[in-house]
Write a protein that holds these residues in place. Structure first.
Motif, mmCIF file in Angstrom:
data_model
loop_
_atom_site.group_PDB
_atom_site.id
_atom_site.type_symbol
_atom_site.label_atom_id
_atom_site.label_comp_id
_atom_site.label_asym_id
_atom_site.label_seq_id
_atom_site.Cartn_x
_atom_site.Cartn_y
_atom_site.Cartn_z
ATOM 1 N N TYR A 69 0.743 -1.383 -0.366
ATOM 2 C CA TYR A 69 0.026 0.131 -0.849
ATOM 3 C C TYR A 69 1.312 0.917 -0.297
ATOM 4 O O TYR A 69 2.713 1.056 0.607
ATOM 5 N N GLU A 70 -0.174 2.370 -0.280
ATOM 6 C CA GLU A 70 0.491 3.370 -0.512
ATOM 7 C C GLU A 70 0.547 4.441 0.848
ATOM 8 O O GLU A 70 -0.778 4.614 1.028
ATOM 9 N N VAL A 71 1.406 5.066 1.425
ATOM 10 C CA VAL A 71 0.607 5.610 2.500
ATOM 11 C C VAL A 71 0.959 7.142 2.376
ATOM 12 O O VAL A 71 0.930 7.513 1.937
ATOM 13 N N VAL A 72 -0.260 7.915 3.009
ATOM 14 C CA VAL A 72 -0.930 9.019 2.867
ATOM 15 C C VAL A 72 -0.817 9.341 4.229
ATOM 16 O O VAL A 72 -2.121 9.041 4.673
ATOM 17 N N ALA A 73 0.009 10.508 4.233
ATOM 18 C CA ALA A 73 0.170 11.112 5.994
ATOM 19 C C ALA A 73 -0.299 12.185 6.200
ATOM 20 O O ALA A 73 -0.050 13.121 5.209
ATOM 21 N N VAL A 74 -1.748 12.654 6.495
ATOM 22 C CA VAL A 74 -2.118 13.570 7.473
ATOM 23 C C VAL A 74 -2.080 14.229 8.712
ATOM 24 O O VAL A 74 -2.284 13.133 9.577
ATOM 25 N N LEU A 75 -1.767 15.391 8.688
ATOM 26 C CA LEU A 75 -1.720 16.199 9.807
ATOM 27 C C LEU A 75 -2.985 16.461 10.814
ATOM 28 O O LEU A 75 -3.913 16.646 10.027
ATOM 29 N N ILE A 76 -3.573 15.967 11.689
ATOM 30 C CA ILE A 76 -4.248 16.014 12.437
ATOM 31 C C ILE A 76 -4.215 16.805 13.470
ATOM 32 O O ILE A 76 -3.113 16.481 14.074
ATOM 33 N N GLY A 77 -5.069 17.533 14.711
ATOM 34 C CA GLY A 77 -5.005 17.579 15.934
ATOM 35 C C GLY A 77 -5.937 16.755 16.739
ATOM 36 O O GLY A 77 -6.838 16.166 15.882
ATOM 37 N N ASP A 78 -5.344 17.068 17.847
ATOM 38 C CA ASP A 78 -6.049 16.238 18.618
ATOM 39 C C ASP A 78 -7.580 16.479 19.176
ATOM 40 O O ASP A 78 -7.207 17.188 20.409
ATOM 41 N N ASP A 111 -5.946 -0.150 4.997
ATOM 42 C CA ASP A 111 -5.278 0.378 7.140
ATOM 43 C C ASP A 111 -5.316 1.566 7.085
ATOM 44 O O ASP A 111 -4.952 2.099 6.475
ATOM 45 N N VAL A 112 -5.301 1.728 8.764
ATOM 46 C CA VAL A 112 -4.837 2.502 8.985
ATOM 47 C C VAL A 112 -3.614 2.983 10.218
ATOM 48 O O VAL A 112 -3.400 1.833 11.130
ATOM 49 N N ARG A 113 -2.922 4.385 10.593
ATOM 50 C CA ARG A 113 -1.989 4.181 11.378
ATOM 51 C C ARG A 113 -1.834 5.240 12.083
ATOM 52 O O ARG A 113 -1.863 6.141 11.058
ATOM 53 N N ILE A 114 -2.082 5.347 13.107
ATOM 54 C CA ILE A 114 -1.798 7.589 14.391
ATOM 55 C C ILE A 114 -0.732 6.877 14.655
ATOM 56 O O ILE A 114 -0.333 6.209 15.877
ATOM 57 N N GLU A 115 0.289 7.990 15.004
ATOM 58 C CA GLU A 115 1.641 8.264 14.812
ATOM 59 C C GLU A 115 1.794 9.249 16.222
ATOM 60 O O GLU A 115 1.431 10.870 15.195
ATOM 61 N N HIS A 116 1.541 9.769 17.004
ATOM 62 C CA HIS A 116 1.038 11.065 18.129
ATOM 63 C C HIS A 116 2.492 12.065 18.447
ATOM 64 O O HIS A 116 3.675 11.116 18.145
ATOM 65 N N ALA A 117 2.217 12.938 18.123
ATOM 66 C CA ALA A 117 3.396 14.000 18.457
ATOM 67 C C ALA A 117 4.095 14.105 20.026
ATOM 68 O O ALA A 117 3.246 14.858 20.282
ATOM 69 N N VAL A 123 -1.926 10.963 11.291
ATOM 70 C CA VAL A 123 -2.701 9.720 10.584
ATOM 71 C C VAL A 123 -2.071 8.915 9.292
ATOM 72 O O VAL A 123 -1.910 10.404 8.429
ATOM 73 N N GLN A 124 -1.274 7.805 9.279
ATOM 74 C CA GLN A 124 -1.262 7.157 8.109
ATOM 75 C C GLN A 124 -2.702 6.334 7.685
ATOM 76 O O GLN A 124 -2.710 5.520 7.835
ATOM 77 N N LEU A 133 -7.715 15.444 -0.132
ATOM 78 C CA LEU A 133 -7.899 16.061 0.962
ATOM 79 C C LEU A 133 -6.734 17.534 0.942
ATOM 80 O O LEU A 133 -7.398 18.256 1.951
ATOM 81 N N ARG A 134 -5.960 18.139 0.106
ATOM 82 C CA ARG A 134 -5.597 19.627 -0.265
ATOM 83 C C ARG A 134 -6.853 20.290 0.099
ATOM 84 O O ARG A 134 -6.661 21.952 0.819
ATOM 85 N N GLU A 135 -7.328 19.668 -0.847
ATOM 86 C CA GLU A 135 -8.875 20.451 -0.944
ATOM 87 C C GLU A 135 -9.279 21.120 -0.224
ATOM 88 O O GLU A 135 -9.863 21.979 -0.012
ATOM 89 N N ARG A 136 -9.515 19.948 0.922
ATOM 90 C CA ARG A 136 -10.212 20.439 1.849
ATOM 91 C C ARG A 136 -9.965 20.350 2.580
ATOM 92 O O ARG A 136 -9.918 20.387 4.466
ATOM 93 N N GLY A 137 -8.452 21.138 2.620
ATOM 94 C CA GLY A 137 -7.762 22.020 3.811
ATOM 95 C C GLY A 137 -6.742 20.744 5.221
ATOM 96 O O GLY A 137 -6.682 21.505 5.880
ATOM 97 N N TRP A 138 -6.740 19.849 4.492
ATOM 98 C CA TRP A 138 -5.698 18.585 5.189
ATOM 99 C C TRP A 138 -4.408 19.501 4.604
ATOM 100 O O TRP A 138 -3.891 19.437 3.907
ATOM 101 N N SER A 139 -3.338 18.822 5.787
ATOM 102 C CA SER A 139 -1.876 19.552 5.575
ATOM 103 C C SER A 139 -1.282 17.205 5.624
ATOM 104 O O SER A 139 -1.488 16.913 6.255
ATOM 105 N N ILE A 140 -0.826 17.614 4.297
ATOM 106 C CA ILE A 140 -0.150 16.286 3.647
ATOM 107 C C ILE A 140 1.357 16.441 3.719
ATOM 108 O O ILE A 140 2.092 17.423 3.280
ATOM 109 N N ARG A 141 2.031 15.761 4.730
ATOM 110 C CA ARG A 141 3.271 14.831 4.901
ATOM 111 C C ARG A 141 3.751 13.960 3.907
ATOM 112 O O ARG A 141 3.364 12.880 3.773
ATOM 113 N N GLN A 142 4.996 14.572 3.490
ATOM 114 C CA GLN A 142 5.450 13.090 2.078
ATOM 115 C C GLN A 142 6.474 12.221 3.347
ATOM 116 O O GLN A 142 6.799 12.526 3.752
#
Length: 361
Positions: A292-301, A322-328, A336-337, A352-361
């Motif tokens: 699978y390819e991972v699209v990592a999205v920065l989200i607030g808690d 599938d999904v994983r969450i890595e907390h800062a 959120v991966q 997701l970028r169009e909807r205002g989400w911050s995507i991390r490579q």
């Protein structure tokens, strides 16, 4: 199956009782600690009152060391038409029951391959077994009625029946369940005396490896005491690999170019064998694991963030595999991966970028 008794209202016993009760079976709950049985009853798993007559099936959900004694007692009392256990070790309880003079035709050892690092009735869920393998270990002595009752239980819990020899099962779980628990604990034990600055660097890798190290030690002592030989065999093989890996790493410190090359080759060998072994672990729906390819999205808690990102992915027409969450550490944010099919990743990132989400490579 209309009636059942579940003896032992921990995670597995209570989860099975919840599944059975939810599908119309009258379940009677028993435990050496009556408070646990009352807790399970309060959760809707059944009643802590004793049955008036013989039930269809007794489900023994106690530690492996106690299985034979409890099954023998069930049979002496004529409590059920058939009796199964759900302990994680199968060979020793059956042999111990035979030594006690138990009726092996009316008993079947089983093991649902599902669980949690949490324990007790409050950790139980009715869907704990859905889609998970549930091992059955019948022999030529097993009565057909008992096998059919066990298969009906597996079906009501929406698990997948897998038939195995008892000793083969014990060797298998030594590899895929019991040894991983010990290795997770061994890695986590390194953190006990580590510097605080090192602990603050913990990321998803160490969280994945040490997740099951949070399990209850007493429960695992019971399990490992019932299956020590096969676990020791696997650990001995791991220890041999560890010794070779240590030597390879020492070689990488050498000033000799040839020795360093040999060390690198040794490390590459264990990593490649790890790749090969990991590729055999079943993936989604029991198929070979997909890349699978991972699209990592920065989200607030904060409440609703996960639901919102999943909803936006759905609007983009992308299925999250599938999904994983890595907390800062020390931050009110996390990553959120989202794991998706490779061809879907670019479109999902753009949506997701169009909807205002911050995507991390």
């Amino acid at each position: 199956m209309r009636t059942a008794v579940v003896i032992g209202t921990g995670l597995i016993g209570t989860s099975a009782a919840l599944a059975l009760s939810g599908r119309g079976v009258r379940v009677h709950l028993q435990d050496h600690d009556p408070a646990r049985a009352r807790t399970a009853a309060a959760l809707g798993a059944g009643t802590d009152e004793g049955p008036e007559g013989r039930v269809d099936l007794a489900v023994v959900a106690v530690p492996p060391a106690h299985v034979a004694g409890v099954v023998a007692d069930v049979q002496r009392r004529g409590l059920a038409r058939g009796c199964i256990d759900v302990a994680s070790v199968k060979g020793r309880p059956r042999r111990e029951l035979a030594d006690l003079g138990g009726d092996l035709s009316q008993y079947l050892g089983t093991h649902p391959m599902s669980g949690s690092e949490r324990s007790g009735p409050l950790a139980a869920t009715a869907d704990l077994f859905e889609g998970r393998p549930w091992v059955l270990t019948p022999t030529r002595d097993t009565d057909t009625e008992v096998l059919n009752l066990a298969l009906e239980l597996v079906s009501l819990c929406r698990a997948v029946p897998v038939v195995m020899d008892a000793d083969a099962h014990d060797r298998a779980v030594a590899l895929v369940s019991h040894t991983p628990q010990l290795l997770s604990s061994l890695v986590a034990a390194r953190l006990e005396g580590a510097e605080e600055t090192a602990v603050r660097l913990c990321g998803q890798g160490i969280r994945d490896v040490t997740r099951i190290a949070a399990s209850e030690p007493g429960m695992w002592i019971d399990i490992l005491s019932a299956n020590p030989g096969p676990v020791a065999d696997v650990l001995a093989s791991v220890a041999a690999d560890l010794d070779e890996t240590v030597q390879a790493l020492r070689s990488l410190q050498s000033s000799d170019e040839g020795e360093r090359g040999g060390g690198a080759a040794g490390i590459e060998d264990v990593l490649r064998r790890g790749n090969s072994g990991r590729a055999r672990v079943p993936g989604k729906h029991g198929t070979a694991p997909a890349a699978y390819e991972v699209v990592a999205v920065l989200i607030g808690d904060q409440p609703g963030e996960l639901a919102r990102v999943f909803a936006d992915a759905g609007r983009a027409g992308v299925n999250i595999e599938d999904v994983r969450i890595e907390h800062a550490t020390g931050q009110q944010t996390g990553l959120v991966q989202l794991m998706v099919e490779p061809k879907a990743a670019p479109g999902l990132s753009a949506a997701l970028r169009e909807r205002g989400w911050s995507i991390r490579q």
